[in-house]
Scaffold this active site. Structure first.
Site, PDB file in Angstrom:
ATOM      1  N   HIS A  58      36.844  27.025 -48.159  1.00  0.00           N
ATOM      2  CA  HIS A  58      36.961  26.206 -46.937  1.00  0.00           C
ATOM      3  C   HIS A  58      38.262  26.577 -46.210  1.00  0.00           C
ATOM      4  O   HIS A  58      38.462  27.731 -45.867  1.00  0.00           O
ATOM      5  CB  HIS A  58      36.863  24.723 -47.328  1.00  0.00           C
ATOM      6  CG  HIS A  58      36.793  23.741 -46.203  1.00  0.00           C
ATOM      7  ND1 HIS A  58      36.468  24.067 -44.911  1.00  0.00           N
ATOM      8  CD2 HIS A  58      37.004  22.393 -46.198  1.00  0.00           C
ATOM      9  CE1 HIS A  58      36.487  22.964 -44.163  1.00  0.00           C
ATOM     10  NE2 HIS A  58      36.816  21.944 -44.912  1.00  0.00           N
ATOM     11  N   HIS A 110      29.512  31.868 -43.423  1.00  0.00           N
ATOM     12  CA  HIS A 110      29.597  30.455 -43.036  1.00  0.00           C
ATOM     13  C   HIS A 110      28.315  29.753 -43.458  1.00  0.00           C
ATOM     14  O   HIS A 110      27.235  30.310 -43.375  1.00  0.00           O
ATOM     15  CB  HIS A 110      29.776  30.340 -41.509  1.00  0.00           C
ATOM     16  CG  HIS A 110      30.320  29.017 -41.085  1.00  0.00           C
ATOM     17  ND1 HIS A 110      29.536  27.913 -40.930  1.00  0.00           N
ATOM     18  CD2 HIS A 110      31.594  28.623 -40.837  1.00  0.00           C
ATOM     19  CE1 HIS A 110      30.288  26.890 -40.575  1.00  0.00           C
ATOM     20  NE2 HIS A 110      31.544  27.287 -40.502  1.00  0.00           N
ATOM     21  N   ASP A 118      38.572  31.790 -39.768  1.00  0.00           N
ATOM     22  CA  ASP A 118      39.746  32.110 -40.588  1.00  0.00           C
ATOM     23  C   ASP A 118      40.109  33.587 -40.524  1.00  0.00           C
ATOM     24  O   ASP A 118      41.271  33.942 -40.739  1.00  0.00           O
ATOM     25  CB  ASP A 118      39.491  31.682 -42.038  1.00  0.00           C
ATOM     26  CG  ASP A 118      39.351  30.169 -42.141  1.00  0.00           C
ATOM     27  OD1 ASP A 118      38.377  29.701 -42.758  1.00  0.00           O
ATOM     28  OD2 ASP A 118      40.207  29.460 -41.579  1.00  0.00           O
TER      29      ASP A 118
HETATM   30  C1  SDX Z   1      35.560  27.214 -43.073  1.00  0.00           C
HETATM   31  O1  SDX Z   1      31.706  24.187 -42.858  1.00  0.00           O
HETATM   32  C2  SDX Z   1      32.540  24.474 -41.925  1.00  0.00           C
HETATM   33  O2  SDX Z   1      32.359  24.194 -40.758  1.00  0.00           O
HETATM   34  C3  SDX Z   1      33.839  25.101 -42.418  1.00  0.00           C
HETATM   35  C4  SDX Z   1      34.772  25.599 -41.337  1.00  0.00           C
HETATM   36  C5  SDX Z   1      35.355  24.454 -40.543  1.00  0.00           C
HETATM   37  O3  SDX Z   1      35.738  24.677 -39.395  1.00  0.00           O
HETATM   38  O4  SDX Z   1      35.528  23.346 -41.116  1.00  0.00           O
HETATM   39  O5  SDX Z   1      34.067  26.456 -40.478  1.00  0.00           O
HETATM   40  C6  SDX Z   1      35.956  26.341 -41.934  1.00  0.00           C
HETATM   41  O6  SDX Z   1      35.619  26.765 -44.180  1.00  0.00           O
HETATM   42  C7  SDX Z   1      35.020  28.590 -42.807  1.00  0.00           C
HETATM   43  C8  SDX Z   1      34.582  29.317 -44.126  1.00  0.00           C
HETATM   44  C9  SDX Z   1      35.839  29.852 -44.823  1.00  0.00           C
HETATM   45  N1  SDX Z   1      35.483  30.367 -46.142  1.00  0.00           N
HETATM   46  C10 SDX Z   1      35.521  31.687 -46.418  1.00  0.00           C
HETATM   47  O7  SDX Z   1      35.781  32.551 -45.592  1.00  0.00           O
HETATM   48  C11 SDX Z   1      35.235  32.021 -47.867  1.00  0.00           C
HETATM   49  C12 SDX Z   1      34.273  33.201 -47.959  1.00  0.00           C
HETATM   50  N2  SDX Z   1      32.942  32.771 -47.518  1.00  0.00           N
HETATM   51  C13 SDX Z   1      31.969  32.451 -48.532  1.00  0.00           C
HETATM   52  O8  SDX Z   1      32.468  31.885 -49.683  1.00  0.00           O
HETATM   53  C14 SDX Z   1      30.707  31.813 -47.949  1.00  0.00           C
HETATM   54  O9  SDX Z   1      30.351  32.537 -46.842  1.00  0.00           O
HETATM   55  C15 SDX Z   1      30.744  30.336 -47.577  1.00  0.00           C
HETATM   56  C16 SDX Z   1      31.132  29.511 -48.730  1.00  0.00           C
HETATM   57  C17 SDX Z   1      31.662  30.109 -46.442  1.00  0.00           C
HETATM   58  C18 SDX Z   1      29.338  29.923 -47.148  1.00  0.00           C
HETATM   59  O10 SDX Z   1      28.520  30.241 -48.172  1.00  0.00           O
HETATM   60  P1  SDX Z   1      27.010  29.659 -48.294  1.00  0.00           P
HETATM   61  O11 SDX Z   1      26.451  29.244 -47.023  1.00  0.00           O
HETATM   62  O12 SDX Z   1      27.008  28.669 -49.395  1.00  0.00           O
HETATM   63  O13 SDX Z   1      26.282  30.945 -48.682  1.00  0.00           O
HETATM   64  P2  SDX Z   1      26.371  31.591 -50.099  1.00  0.00           P
HETATM   65  O14 SDX Z   1      27.767  31.445 -50.676  1.00  0.00           O
HETATM   66  O15 SDX Z   1      25.247  31.064 -50.901  1.00  0.00           O
HETATM   67  O16 SDX Z   1      26.177  33.116 -49.735  1.00  0.00           O
HETATM   68  C19 SDX Z   1      24.882  33.628 -49.515  1.00  0.00           C
HETATM   69  C20 SDX Z   1      24.953  35.081 -49.988  1.00  0.00           C
HETATM   70  C21 SDX Z   1      25.453  35.180 -51.420  1.00  0.00           C
HETATM   71  O17 SDX Z   1      24.932  36.356 -51.959  1.00  0.00           O
HETATM   72  P3  SDX Z   1      23.945  36.227 -53.220  1.00  0.00           P
HETATM   73  O18 SDX Z   1      24.729  35.532 -54.300  1.00  0.00           O
HETATM   74  O19 SDX Z   1      22.767  35.409 -52.707  1.00  0.00           O
HETATM   75  O20 SDX Z   1      23.605  37.670 -53.535  1.00  0.00           O
HETATM   76  O21 SDX Z   1      25.922  35.796 -49.202  1.00  0.00           O
HETATM   77  C22 SDX Z   1      27.006  36.209 -50.025  1.00  0.00           C
HETATM   78  C23 SDX Z   1      26.940  35.362 -51.284  1.00  0.00           C
HETATM   79  O22 SDX Z   1      27.524  36.052 -52.368  1.00  0.00           O
HETATM   80  N3  SDX Z   1      28.239  35.936 -49.310  1.00  0.00           N
HETATM   81  C24 SDX Z   1      29.349  36.662 -49.438  1.00  0.00           C
HETATM   82  C25 SDX Z   1      30.279  36.065 -48.584  1.00  0.00           C
HETATM   83  N4  SDX Z   1      29.706  35.016 -47.972  1.00  0.00           N
HETATM   84  C26 SDX Z   1      28.445  34.938 -48.437  1.00  0.00           C
HETATM   85  N5  SDX Z   1      29.617  37.754 -50.195  1.00  0.00           N
HETATM   86  C27 SDX Z   1      30.885  38.243 -50.097  1.00  0.00           C
HETATM   87  N6  SDX Z   1      31.829  37.716 -49.279  1.00  0.00           N
HETATM   88  C28 SDX Z   1      31.553  36.648 -48.524  1.00  0.00           C
HETATM   89  N7  SDX Z   1      32.499  36.143 -47.728  1.00  0.00           N
END
Ligand code: SDX
Length: 385
Positions: A228, A267, A318
């Site tokens: 997050h 996201h 971010d």
């Molecule tokens: C913020 O919710 C909001 O509005 C938050 C925010 C706000 O203003 O409040 O926008 C602020 O928190 C932005 C997000 C910041 N976080 C990051 O940058 C951390 C990295 N991102 C990931 O952890 C991920 O993208 C999430 C947690 C943000 C979202 O993940 P989801 O929707 O739960 O999707 P997921 O984790 O299930 O990913 C789906 C697939 C997975 O692959 P598989 O396991 O299915 O093979 O996509 C991959 C994930 O591994 N994936 C990534 C990735 N993001 C998704 N792989 C590598 N790097 C990434 N960043």
């Protein structure tokens, strides 16, 4: 309840209405009380956006002047808050430092009578508490960075707007208008984003009729996580690891082979790009030009191109914010506290909305533990480890 009915992480689950903001992944847009965030970031001071989030309308000149006066009167770091921060080790994470400082503010807020029944506060009390936290946080965040650098506290200046004063208290010198504008835009972009994890945390705490400051403390805890708010700090750690654009491909191939999450990308709601990124990227570009740091843009572009082409996962807010805050001179550990200073406006708008039309937030769970069993006849297994 079947496994298919469970929505882990509440993904895709609509749990309530909100009038504070609309996140629309279909059109890749974000509206704060109906206004596109891009328009607000391009034309408004952060003070006006804070007013909009709390009151539902942009302020008139006199309403903005009144909010500015109220904020300026509460900018100084309170003695008891400074004393609490000074009790913490310099190695304490700044998110813990800010969480502690806000907790001291809450514990000192005895206007609510201190009794459990008074906790939630009246609408007027909660608005005053919201303005107080919004006004007090810049000094808390700025002092934390200066303390870690062995620098003295810089008192606020009443002749500077919110963004310029925040930079003055952090760096002890007046910032260039280009830098103030980029920082102001980042504050607006970070302010609000519907039911993200930290905002929903604040609403859950509010739904028990607990107090506003407790809800903000809980939200800070949620924001700290690298999935997050902590992602903007993590983006800078990644930039430091990679070093330069030439190293992006080997670094990324290793990282993906290790199944690492590349912070700043992806996201839960936006699946084709975060609506805020173009505006923050433009702000980053002005800072790259202002500080003459083209290598930062080269690394940013190279990592974005290589990751998007490999995974089809796009940058979130971010990603541009991290290098932008680094160019301005904030320590990497200060980045997520900056997110707090901005998002406290969105959190408190949601806290007041939840209070106005409350229902205790308490979801169900599907049990998957042992079947019912009974103590009588229980004989501890002497061989068990
Ligand atoms: C913020 O919710 C909001 O509005 C938050 C925010 C706000 O203003 O409040 O926008 C602020 O928190 C932005 C997000 C910041 N976080 C990051 O940058 C951390 C990295 N991102 C990931 O952890 C991920 O993208 C999430 C947690 C943000 C979202 O993940 P989801 O929707 O739960 O999707 P997921 O984790 O299930 O990913 C789906 C697939 C997975 O692959 P598989 O396991 O299915 O093979 O996509 C991959 C994930 O591994 N994936 C990534 C990735 N993001 C998704 N792989 C590598 N790097 C990434 N960043």
């Amino acid at each position: 309840m079947t496994e298919t009915e469970i929505k882990k992480g509440l993904a895709g689950v609509v749990v309530d209405t909100t009038a504070v903001s609309k996140v629309n992944p279909e059109t890749n847009s974000l509206l704060y009380r109906g206004y596109p965030v891009q328009e607000l970031a391009a034309t408004q001071p952060f003070e006006a956006v804070a007013y909009l989030l709390w009151h539902g309308e942009l302020p008139t000149d006199s309403q903005l002047a009144a909010l500015r006066a109220e904020e300026r009167a509460q900018r100084a770091l309170a003695d008891n808050v400074r004393a609490a921060i000074d009790l913490l080790p310099l190695e304490a994470h700044p998110m813990d430092e800010v969480r502690t400082a806000v907790s001291v503010i809450g514990a000192s807020d005895t206007a609510g009578g201190g009794s459990v029944l008074d906790a939630s506060g009246s609408p007027e009390q909660n608005l005053a508490r919201s303005v107080h936290l919004y006004a007090a946080l810049p000094a808390i965040v700025a002092y934390g960075q200066r303390r870690r650098r062995g620098q003295e506290l810089v008192p606020p200046r009443d002749d500077l707007d919110y963004a310029a004063n925040f930079l003055w208290m952090t760096f002890g010198e007046e910032a260039d208008p280009v830098v103030v504008d980029a920082f102001n835009r980042s504050m607006i972009l970070y302010a609000e984003h519907s039911f993200n994890a930290s905002t929903f945390t604040a609403r859950v705490i509010t739904s028990t009729l607990s107090d506003l400051t407790s809800a903000v403390v809980g939200a800070i805890g949620a924001l700290k996580g690298p999935l997050h708010g902590g992602a903007n700090e993590a983006v800078m750690h990644i930039f430091d690891e990679i070093g330069s654009a030439e190293n992006v491909v080997p670094w990324l191939e290793t990282a993906l082979a290790e199944k690492r999450k590349i912070m700043g990308f992806g996201h839960r709601v936006y699946k084709h790009g975060d609506s805020r990124v173009p505006t923050m990227k433009a702000a980053l570009d002005t800072l790259v030009a202002h500080y003459d740091r083209p290598e930062v843009a080269a690394l940013y572009d190279a990592l974005e191109h290589e990751f998007v082409s490999r995974k089809g996962i796009y940058p979130n807010l971010d990603y541009p914010s991290g290098p932008a805050y680094n160019l301005i001179g904030f320590d990497t550990l200060t980045f997520t506290p900056l997110f707090i200073a901005s998002r406290v406006t969105g959190w408190t708008a949601h806290i007041m909305e939840q209070t106005a039309s409350n229902a205790l937030i308490r979801p169900l769970s599907a049990y998957n533990g042992p079947d019912e069993r009974h103590i009588d006849g229980y004989v501890p297994d002497a061989t068990a480890q």
